[in-house]
Design an enzyme around this catalytic site. Structure first.
Site, PDB file in Angstrom:
ATOM      1  CD  GLU A   1     -14.647  44.032  14.076  1.00  0.00           C
ATOM      2  OE1 GLU A   1     -14.867  45.204  14.439  1.00  0.00           O
ATOM      3  OE2 GLU A   1     -13.585  43.675  13.546  1.00  0.00           O
TER       4      GLU A   1
ATOM      5  CE  LYS B   1     -26.429  34.396  21.710  1.00  0.00           C
ATOM      6  NZ  LYS B   1     -27.795  34.960  21.585  1.00  0.00           N
TER       7      LYS B   1
ATOM      8  N   GLY C   1     -20.669  42.543  19.207  1.00  0.00           N
ATOM      9  CA  GLY C   1     -21.596  43.014  20.226  1.00  0.00           C
ATOM     10  C   GLY C   1     -20.964  44.119  21.052  1.00  0.00           C
ATOM     11  CB  SER C   2     -21.871  45.452  24.366  1.00  0.00           C
ATOM     12  OG  SER C   2     -21.696  44.352  25.245  1.00  0.00           O
TER      13      SER C   2
ATOM     14  CG  ASN D   1     -26.076  46.205  14.755  1.00  0.00           C
ATOM     15  OD1 ASN D   1     -25.699  45.069  15.014  1.00  0.00           O
ATOM     16  ND2 ASN D   1     -25.232  47.165  14.445  1.00  0.00           N
TER      17      ASN D   1
ATOM     18  CD  GLN E   1     -29.995  50.627  22.145  1.00  0.00           C
ATOM     19  OE1 GLN E   1     -29.538  49.552  22.503  1.00  0.00           O
ATOM     20  NE2 GLN E   1     -29.314  51.763  22.262  1.00  0.00           N
TER      21      GLN E   1
ATOM     22  CD  GLU F   1     -16.192  40.031  11.838  1.00  0.00           C
ATOM     23  OE1 GLU F   1     -16.728  38.915  11.844  1.00  0.00           O
ATOM     24  OE2 GLU F   1     -16.733  41.059  12.286  1.00  0.00           O
TER      25      GLU F   1
ATOM     26  N   GLY G   1     -17.773  41.735  24.938  1.00  0.00           N
ATOM     27  CA  GLY G   1     -16.587  41.349  24.192  1.00  0.00           C
ATOM     28  C   GLY G   1     -15.409  41.055  25.101  1.00  0.00           C
TER      29      GLY G   1
ATOM     30  CB  CYS H   1     -20.472  49.148  15.463  1.00  0.00           C
ATOM     31  SG  CYS H   1     -20.202  48.152  13.993  1.00  0.00           S
TER      32      CYS H   1
ATOM     33  CD  GLU I   1     -21.410  51.624  20.379  1.00  0.00           C
ATOM     34  OE1 GLU I   1     -21.291  51.557  19.146  1.00  0.00           O
ATOM     35  OE2 GLU I   1     -21.169  50.665  21.141  1.00  0.00           O
TER      36      GLU I   1
END
Length: 477
Positions: free
Chosen positions: A247, A172, A225-226, A149, A328, A458, A230, A281, A379
Site C-alpha cells: 500500500e 518493524k 509506505g512510499s 501516519n 516532512q 487489506e 514500495g 494516503c 504526493e
C-alpha cells in the site's frame, strides 16, 4: 524510564543502539527511548519465528481467537491512554488518536471472529469416486513493515489477520513512531502467544527493513509506505519469489459538481485534505470543481481555513496538529514554493510559531491550478490541497482519473445520475459519495490500483487472500 526493548522469541531484548521518541507538538517532550535493532536482531527474530511456525500453524481456531480477543479487549479498555500516546508521538489530534486506537481494537476483535470462520470447499471430482477438498493454510512467516501516519491501526490490520490465519510475524514499525508499536507488542506478549510467534524489531528501514526483505524464511512481506520504497520492496521480494502486498501513495481527487450541497462539499474537502494534518494516503489533495460552483467553493474553503485551529495535538479544541517531523515539514514547504513558481495562487500555508516549539503549519490551498502541475501529480503528504477548475462532469471525471495513483476518489453531488456514473467509472479502489475520501470501515477491503497498491487487498475477509495459501486435496475413499 529505561530503554524500551525489542521483543524477540518471547523475550524483551536490547538493541544495538537506542533512539529518543520526540513529541512533534512540543520538541522538549521526550516520550521515551526505544531500542534500535541491527541485522543480527532481525536474524534472531526470524529464527524464533521459524522455531514457532510449525506449532502455531497447527493451533486451533479457539487458540487464535483467544489471543486476538484478549488484545482487542485490552486495546479497547485502554483506548484513551493509547490514543494519547499516539497523538503525542505522531501529532494527530487527541480525538483522532483515540479514534484510531478504537479502530485497532475493533480490527483485532474482527479477526478474532475470522479465526473461527476459516472456510474451505468440498467438491465432487469429475472422476467417479474421487472427492476434492480446497483448504486455506498459513503462508508461514510474514514480515510486516508499517508507516508512521497510522501507528497503531495499520500494524493492527496487518498483524491481526496474520495471526488469525496461523502465521508467525516479524514486525518493524516506522522509526518515527515506536511508542504505539511497543505498546501493542507488550499487550501481545501477555495474550497467550507461544514464544516466537510474534516478534518486534524496531529500527531504521535501511537496516532492519532491508534485513527483513532479504530473509529467505519470510514467505510474505506486507508493506505500507512510499511508492519508491514500495517498488524496492516488490523488486526484492520478486528476486526471491516471496509473496508481497504493497500500500503506497495517493493523489486522491474530490469532485465538486454545480449541484452539490456547498456545506457538504466543504466539510468533506476540509476533512479529507487537512485533518490528520493531511498525512493520510487517502487524503484529497486535488479538489476538482465545476465552474458554476467554483468561486463559491473557493470562498467557503478560504473562510474555513481561517477558522481551523492549529495547535498542540493534545490541547482541547485542536483541529489540526503538527506535521510529524522537520523533514516532512520541509517537504511541505518546498512544495508550496514549487506551486507558486508554477503559477498557482496560495491561500494559507504559513509556518506557525506557537507557545510550544513544534512542527506547525497553517493548512494550504492552491487555486488556479492545472492537473499537469507538479503539485497535482506528486504526493505532498501534508495539509496542502489544490483546486482545479473544470467545465462539467465529463471533464471532472477525466481529470480525476488522470493520475498515476488510484487509491480513493470522491464526489459531492445531489444527482443520482452523476453519483452512479462516478461510482462505476472512477479509477480507484475506493469511491466516496458525499463523504470524505479519508475514513474507512475496518471490516471491508482497503486498497487501490495503479501506483497506489499492489497485491491482494487489506482488511476484512479479503485479507485471507494474502495471509493464506490455497491447497487442493484429492481423496480416493
Amino acid at each position: 524510564m529505561g530503554v524500551q526493548q525489542n521483543y524477540i522469541g518471547g523475550k524483551w531484548t536490547d538493541g544495538a543502539t537506542a533512539k529518543d521518541n520526540v513529541n512533534p507538538s512540543d520538541l522538549t517532550d521526550v516520550i521515551g527511548s526505544y531500542a534500535q535493532a541491527d541485522a543480527s536482531g532481525v536474524e534472531a527474530a526470524v529464527d524464533a519465528a521459524k522455531a514457532a511456525a510449525h506449532g502455531w500453524n497447527r493451533s486451533t481456531p479457539q487458540q487464535r481467537y483467544d489471543v486476538l480477543e484478549f488484545a482487542g479487549n485490552e486495546i479497547m479498555a485502554r483506548r484513551e491512554e493509547l490514543g494519547r500516546l499516539l497523538s503525542r508521538e505522531e501529532g494527530k489530534t487527541l480525538p483522532e488518536g483515540i479514534g484510531e486506537a478504537t479502530r485497532a481494537a475493533q480490527i483485532f476483535k474482527f479477526f478474532a471472529g475470522e479465526a473461527l470462520r476459516i472456510q474451505g470447499e468440498k467438491l465432487a471430482s469429475v472422476r467417479p469416486g474421487v472427492e476434492v477438498e480446497i483448504t486455506r493454510e498459513p503462508v508461514g512467516i510474514v514480515g510486516i513493515i508499517t508507516p508512521w501516519n497510522f501507528p497503531i491501526a495499520i500494524p493492527a490490520w496487518k498483524i491481526a489477520p496474520a495471526l488469525a490465519y496461523g502465521n508467525c510475524v516479524v514486525f518493524k514499525p516506522a522509526d518515527l513512531v515506536p511508542g504505539c508499536a511497543w505498546a501493542l507488542a507488550e499487550i501481545l506478549s501477555r495474550a497467550g502467544l507461544p514464544e516466537g510467534v510474534f516478534n518486534l524489531v524496531m529500527g531504521r528501514g535501511s537496516v532492519v527493513g532491508e534485513a527483513i526483505l532479504n530473509a529467505d524464511a519470510l514467505g510474505a512481506i506486507s508493506f505500507t509506505g512510499s511508492v519508491d520504497t514500495g517498488k524496492h520492496v516488490a523488486a526484492t521480494c520478486a528476486g526471491r519469489l516471496a509473496k508481497v502486498q504493497l500500500e503506497m501513495g495517493g493523489k486522491n481527487p474530490f469532485v465538486v459538481l454545480d449541484d452539490a450541497d456547498i456545506a457538504t462539499a466543504v466539510n468533506c474537502a476540509v476533512n479529507s485534505a487537512f485533518f490528520s494534518t493531511g498525512q493520510r494516503c487517502t487524503a484529497s489533495s486535488r479538489l476538482i470543481v465545476t465552474e458554476g460552483i467554483h468561486d463559491k467553493f473557493v470562498k467557503a474553503m478560504s473562510d474555513r481555513i481561517e477558522t481551523l485551529k492549529v495547535d498542540d495535538a493534545l490541547a482541547q479544541g485542536t483541529e489540526i496538529g503538527p506535521v510529524v517531523d522537520e523533514n516532512q515539514l520541509k517537504q511541505d514547504m518546498d512544495y508550496l514554493e514549487i506551486g507558486k513558481k508554477e503559477g498557482a495562487k496560495l491561500i494559507g500555508g504559513d509556518r506557525l510559531k506557537l507557545s510550544k516549539d513544534g512542527y506547525y503549519m497553517k493548512p494550504a490551498l492552491f487555486t488556479e491550478t492545472t492537473n499537469d502541475m507538479r503539485i497535482n501529480r506528486e504526493e505532498i503528504f501534508g495539509p496542502v490541497a489544490s483546486v482545479i477548475r473544470v467545465k462539467d462532469y465529463d471533464e471532472a471525471l477525466a481529470v480525476a482519473n488522470d493520475t498515476n495513483f488510484g487509491l480513493s476518489s470522491g464526489i459531492a453531488t445531489t444527482s443520482l445520475k452523476y453519483a452512479s456514473d462516478f461510482k462505476r467509472n472512477a479509477e480507484a479502489g475506493m469511491v466516496m459519495v458525499n463523504l470524505p475520501t479519508a475514513g474507512v470501515d475496518y471490516h471491508v477491503p482497503f486498497g487501490g490500483r495503479k501506483g497506489s497498491s499492489y497485491g491482494p487487498r487489506e482488511q476484512g475477509r479479503y485479507a485471507a487472500e494474502f495471509y493464506t495459501t490455497v491447497k487442493t486435496t484429492y481423496i480416493q475413499p
